[in-house]
Design a protein around this motif. Sequence first.
Motif, PDB file in Angstrom:
ATOM      1  N   ASP A 123      -3.741   7.740  -1.631  1.00  0.00           N
ATOM      2  CA  ASP A 123      -2.587   8.631  -1.520  1.00  0.00           C
ATOM      3  C   ASP A 123      -2.993  10.094  -1.622  1.00  0.00           C
ATOM      4  OD1 ASP A 123      -0.958   6.404  -1.359  1.00  0.00           O
ATOM      5  OD2 ASP A 123      -0.626   6.343  -3.533  1.00  0.00           O
ATOM      6  N   ASP A 124      -4.202  10.329  -2.112  1.00  0.00           N
ATOM      7  CA  ASP A 124      -4.658  11.700  -2.337  1.00  0.00           C
ATOM      8  C   ASP A 124      -5.840  12.047  -1.441  1.00  0.00           C
ATOM      9  OD1 ASP A 124      -6.461  10.015  -3.487  1.00  0.00           O
ATOM     10  OD2 ASP A 124      -6.259  10.796  -5.514  1.00  0.00           O
ATOM     11  N   GLN A 186      -5.695   2.153  -2.757  1.00  0.00           N
ATOM     12  CA  GLN A 186      -4.262   2.169  -3.046  1.00  0.00           C
ATOM     13  C   GLN A 186      -3.447   1.629  -1.863  1.00  0.00           C
ATOM     14  OE1 GLN A 186      -3.935   6.385  -3.886  1.00  0.00           O
ATOM     15  NE2 GLN A 186      -4.150   6.049  -6.090  1.00  0.00           N
ATOM     16  N   GLY A 187      -4.088   0.824  -1.025  1.00  0.00           N
ATOM     17  CA  GLY A 187      -3.431   0.375   0.198  1.00  0.00           C
ATOM     18  C   GLY A 187      -3.033  -1.079   0.224  1.00  0.00           C
ATOM     19  N   ALA A 188      -3.087  -1.781  -0.916  1.00  0.00           N
ATOM     20  CA  ALA A 188      -2.784  -3.212  -0.915  1.00  0.00           C
ATOM     21  C   ALA A 188      -1.363  -3.482  -0.439  1.00  0.00           C
ATOM     22  CB  ALA A 188      -2.995  -3.792  -2.309  1.00  0.00           C
ATOM     23  N   HIS A 189      -0.422  -2.629  -0.800  1.00  0.00           N
ATOM     24  CA  HIS A 189       0.965  -2.831  -0.389  1.00  0.00           C
ATOM     25  C   HIS A 189       1.134  -2.667   1.117  1.00  0.00           C
ATOM     26  CE1 HIS A 189       0.493   1.495  -0.920  1.00  0.00           C
ATOM     27  NE2 HIS A 189       1.582   1.681  -0.174  1.00  0.00           N
ATOM     28  N   GLN A 190       0.280  -1.829   1.738  1.00  0.00           N
ATOM     29  CA  GLN A 190       0.349  -1.648   3.188  1.00  0.00           C
ATOM     30  C   GLN A 190      -0.196  -2.874   3.914  1.00  0.00           C
ATOM     31  OE1 GLN A 190      -1.260   2.121   4.553  1.00  0.00           O
ATOM     32  NE2 GLN A 190      -0.800   3.105   2.588  1.00  0.00           N
ATOM     33  N   ARG A 191      -1.180  -3.524   3.325  1.00  0.00           N
ATOM     34  CA  ARG A 191      -1.773  -4.705   3.949  1.00  0.00           C
ATOM     35  C   ARG A 191      -0.887  -5.936   3.785  1.00  0.00           C
ATOM     36  NH1 ARG A 191      -6.145  -2.450   0.923  1.00  0.00           N
ATOM     37  NH2 ARG A 191      -7.381  -1.083   2.271  1.00  0.00           N
TER      38      ARG A 191
END
Length: 242
Positions: A123-124, A186-191
């Motif tokens: 996210d950063d 921080q991308g687990a929710h996107q996958r």
Amino acid sequence: MPDTIMLQVTRYRPESEGAPTVQEYEVPLREEWAVLDGLNYVKDHLDGTLSFRWSCRMGICGSCGMTVNGDPALSCGTFLTDHAPGPVRVEPLANFPVIRDLVVEIDDFLLKLPEVKPWLVRDDDGVDGVEFLQTPEQLDAYKQYSMCINCMLCYSACPVYGIEPDFLGPAAIALAQRYNLDSRDQGAHQRLDVLATDAGVWACTYVGECTRACPKGVDPAGAIQRYKLTAAARTLLPWGKR
């Protein structure tokens, strides 16, 4: 032990031939020779028209995957002496269109791979001079899945991919898990929207052939089953979306 061994090699030019044929080549049987060495001997000394892929000869690049006596394998790591006295049947990887002889087209995998975002998602992004340190335990959480070399042996071994072309496949899901389990990601929710679908982990019937075929011990079948638990917790249980 004999001095030579017979290779039975699939030959096929789809643009001009209606079906594959098998051609036999007698090559030297040497203790240190892998199937790839035998094919290179054919190419250099017997038939320069034979087509196949290879690069590193060290089990790192993953480009020399073929079907050897019915099993998907890296031809650089499959030794002729293990199949003596022969013959050794060498075919292209199953479940892929054949471009020529032993060369297959892997465009389907290359198009699917970006869907699972096999990179660190932050996210950063753009923060300069920031280190994201990891403990050895955090590295161990995903290290096994990072060993994938995209050799496509697991896709060739997978019966689901053979009949369900929309299936993301073992390697793509294992690589997604590699990043899902990375403490810096921080991308687990996107996958989740890609992996927790009928074309994702739920398509897998857990035959386990992908893990058996993997030359690097990645265990894609284990990665898929592990993610099924994660997906169920996040989508079915009331506390899963917290």
